[in-house]
Design an enzyme around this catalytic site. Structure first.
Site, mmCIF file in Angstrom:
data_model
loop_
_atom_site.group_PDB
_atom_site.id
_atom_site.type_symbol
_atom_site.label_atom_id
_atom_site.label_comp_id
_atom_site.label_asym_id
_atom_site.label_seq_id
_atom_site.Cartn_x
_atom_site.Cartn_y
_atom_site.Cartn_z
ATOM 1 N N ARG A 84 0.815 -1.219 0.000
ATOM 2 C CA ARG A 84 0.000 0.000 0.000
ATOM 3 C C ARG A 84 0.848 1.269 0.000
ATOM 4 O O ARG A 84 0.419 2.316 -0.457
ATOM 5 C CB ARG A 84 -0.931 -0.017 1.217
ATOM 6 C CG ARG A 84 -2.037 1.020 1.136
ATOM 7 C CD ARG A 84 -3.116 0.795 2.177
ATOM 8 N NE ARG A 84 -2.591 0.822 3.516
ATOM 9 C CZ ARG A 84 -2.840 -0.085 4.455
ATOM 10 N NH1 ARG A 84 -3.615 -1.113 4.206
ATOM 11 N NH2 ARG A 84 -2.312 0.028 5.656
ATOM 12 N N TYR A 128 -14.757 20.504 -10.763
ATOM 13 C CA TYR A 128 -15.264 19.176 -11.143
ATOM 14 C C TYR A 128 -16.316 18.760 -10.117
ATOM 15 O O TYR A 128 -16.057 18.826 -8.902
ATOM 16 C CB TYR A 128 -14.051 18.245 -11.113
ATOM 17 C CG TYR A 128 -14.291 16.803 -11.433
ATOM 18 C CD1 TYR A 128 -14.740 16.415 -12.687
ATOM 19 C CD2 TYR A 128 -14.018 15.816 -10.483
ATOM 20 C CE1 TYR A 128 -14.928 15.067 -12.980
ATOM 21 C CE2 TYR A 128 -14.198 14.473 -10.769
ATOM 22 C CZ TYR A 128 -14.668 14.112 -12.028
ATOM 23 O OH TYR A 128 -14.847 12.784 -12.318
ATOM 24 N N ASP A 154 -6.371 21.553 -9.325
ATOM 25 C CA ASP A 154 -6.671 20.442 -10.223
ATOM 26 C C ASP A 154 -6.107 20.834 -11.590
ATOM 27 O O ASP A 154 -6.659 21.698 -12.274
ATOM 28 C CB ASP A 154 -8.192 20.210 -10.282
ATOM 29 C CG ASP A 154 -8.577 19.000 -11.130
ATOM 30 O OD1 ASP A 154 -7.844 18.678 -12.092
ATOM 31 O OD2 ASP A 154 -9.630 18.395 -10.846
ATOM 32 N N LYS A 212 -6.988 10.544 -17.415
ATOM 33 C CA LYS A 212 -7.277 11.263 -18.656
ATOM 34 C C LYS A 212 -6.091 11.152 -19.617
ATOM 35 O O LYS A 212 -5.913 10.112 -20.221
ATOM 36 C CB LYS A 212 -7.643 12.714 -18.321
ATOM 37 C CG LYS A 212 -8.713 12.839 -17.230
ATOM 38 C CD LYS A 212 -10.080 12.332 -17.674
ATOM 39 C CE LYS A 212 -11.047 12.082 -16.534
ATOM 40 N NZ LYS A 212 -11.394 13.216 -15.716
#
Ligand code: PLP
Length: 388
Positions: free
Chosen positions: A54, A107, A179, A203
Site C-alpha cells: 500500500r 469538477y 486540479d 485522462k
C-alpha cells in the site's frame, strides 16, 4: 534537456532491472523483512524504501518520479484515481474548524466531497467565482487553510488568475491546491504559485481510457503530510494502472499536441456555425480567458465546450445519438473523440450564475483525422436542423 525529452527518461532505471527499458510491474502486498530488527527499523521510516504494498513499490516510485517531471518539480504521491488524489489532498490539509475556498467551477465530484464529507467533518466551505483573481483576498478568513483552483474548469472553461490567487492565499497563510488535469504538461504549477498540483492521470497520462489513476505533486516540504494522509486513507493505486500511466507518459507530448491541434480546428469551425452561440476554448482569441491562458499556459488539450443557440432537446439528442466518431461517454483524454451534454443540472453553481444561451455540450477531440471529425459535426448539424 527539454521537458519533452525529460519525460522519456523520467522514472526509468534500466541499470536496476537487467537493462529492461521499462520498469517492471511489481505485484506485491507482503514485503519480507530479513530480521525483526530490519522490520522494526522500517517501521520508523515507513515511507523510505519498500515496506508494504500500500505504501508503494518500485513501480509506484517510478511513476511518482516521472509525474514530478511532468509537473515541473516537487515530489509526487500516486493514488488510485483522480478523485482519490483530490479528496486525499484536501483531507491532508483540512480539519474541523478550518475554512476552505473552492472555485465554483470545480469538477462536480470535488464539490460533492466538500459538501457531503468535509462539511460533515466540521470544515467550512465557501465557493468563489473562478474569475475572482486578486479579489480572493476579500474572502480569506483567519482559519482559511486551503484555496482550491481548477483552471480552466473542465465543463465551463473559465481560466483562473492562479498567480494572483496564490499571492493572496500565501499572504493569508493558506496553501493553494490545483486540479491541473486540463493543463497536464502545459501549465507549470510551481512557477505560478501552486503548492499542491493534482492530476486525474486517468485522462491524458494514461491516454487510452483503460485505467484509473491519480497523482498529487507537492512542494517537497508538504510531501510527507500528504503521503501520510494518502497512506492513512488507503488510496493506493494498482500495479497495472501504474504501469499504464508510465507507458502513457512516454507518448503524452505528441498525443497532446495532436489533440490540441484538432480541437483548435474544430473550435474555430464551430464558432462560425449558425447553430452555435459560443465555443468555450481558451486558445480561441474570442474566449474570455484567452489572455490569461496565453500568459500562463504553453499549450492546450483536446477538451472544449460548445453552447448552441436554443434548440429542442429531441433535436440535440438526435444530433448526439448519430455521431460516428464523437461517442457518448464520461471522462476524456483517451484516443477516441467523445461528447457529453452538459445542460440541465449537470452544472451546479452556488457563488456565481452559469447561464448558457442554449443547450451546452462538452467535446473531446480524439486522435482521429480532423477532416473526419469535421464531417461528423457537419452531419450532426443536419440532424439538429431536421429537429430530431
Ligand atoms: C476526471 C476528472 C477528475 C477525476 O478523475 P478520476 O480518475 O475519474 O477519479 C478530476 N478532475 C477533473 C478535472 C476530471 O476531469
Amino acid at each position: 534537456m527539454k521537458k519533452e525529452s525529460r519525460i522519456l527518461h523520467a522514472g526509468r532505471h534500466p541499470e536496476l532491472f537487467h537493462g529492461a527499458v521499462n520498469p517492471p510491474v511489481y505485484h506485491a502486498s507482503t514485503i519480507l523483512h530479513p530480521s525483526v530488527a530490519a522490520m522494526e527499523a522500517s517501521g520508523r521510516t515507513p515511507f523510505d524504501g519498500v515496506r508494504y504494498g500500500r505504501y508503494g513499490t518500485p513501480t509506484t516510485f517510478a511513476f511518482e518520479e516521472a509525474m514530478a517531471e511532468v509537473e515541473g518539480g516537487g515530489r509526487c504521491v500516486a493514488t488510485s484515481s483522480g478523485l482519490a488524489a483530490i479528496t486525499g489532498a484536501l483531507a491532508a490539509f483540512l480539519g474541523a474548524g478550518d475554512h476552505a475556498l473552492i472555485a465554483d467551477s470545480v469538477y462536480f465530484p470535488t464539490r460533492k466531497f466538500c459538501d457531503s464529507v468535509l462539511a460533515r467533518f466540521g470544515v467550512e466551505i465557501t465557493y468563489y467565482d473562478p474569475r475572482i483573481g486578486a479579489g480572493i483576498a476579500g474572502l480569506m478568513r483567519p482559519n482559511t487553510r486551503v484555496v482550491f483552483v481548477e483552471s480552466p474548469g473542465s465543463l465551463t472553461f473559465e481560466v483562473q488568475d492562479v498567480p494572483a490567487i496564490a499571492e493572496a492565499a500565501h499572504r493569508a497563510g493558506a496553501v493553494v491546491l490545483m486540479d491541473n488535469t486540463w493543463g497536464v504538461l502545459n501549465f507549470q504549477p510551481f512557477r505560478h504559485g501552486v503548492d499542491v498540483s493534482i492530476q486525474a492521470c486517468t485522462k491524458y497520462v494514461v491516454g487510452h481510457a483503460d485505467a484509473m489513476l491519480g497523482a498529487i505533486t507537492a512542494r517537497e516540504d508538504l510531501w510527507h503530510g500528504i503521503k501520510t494522509a494518502i497512506a492513512t486513507w488507503g488510496h493506493s493505486p494498482g500495479a497495472e494502472e501504474l504501469y499504464l500511466g508510465l507507458r502513457g507518459l512516454r507518448t503524452l507530448a505528441v498525443r497532446l499536441r495532436r489533440h490540441a491541434e484538432s480541437a483548435l480546428r474544430l473550435a474555430q469551425w464551430l464558432e462560425e456555425r449558425p447553430e452555435v452561440a459560443r465555443v468555450l476554448y481558451p486558445p480561441l482569441p474570442t474566449d474570455p480567458g484567452h489572455t490569461l491562458w496565453a500568459r500562463d499556459f504553453t499549450g492546450a488539450c483536446g477538451l472544449f465546450g460548445v453552447i448552441l443557440k436554443p434548440a429542442p432537446k429531441a433535436a440535440v439528442d438526435a444530433m448526439l445519438d448519430g455521431y460516428r466518431h464523437f461517442k457518448l461517454g464520461f471522462s476524456w483524454g483517451g484516443f477516441e473523440s467523445l461528447v457529453i451534454p452538459t445542460s440541465g443540472n449537470a452544472i451546479v453553481r452556488t457563488a456565481c450564475a452559469w447561464q448558457p444561451e442554449g443547450p451546452s455540450l462538452r467535446f473531446h477531440a480524439g486522435l482521429e483525422d480532423a477532416d473526419d471529425l469535421l464531417e461528423d459535426l457537419e452531419a450532426g448539424f443536419e440532424r439538429l436542423r431536421a429537429g430530431g
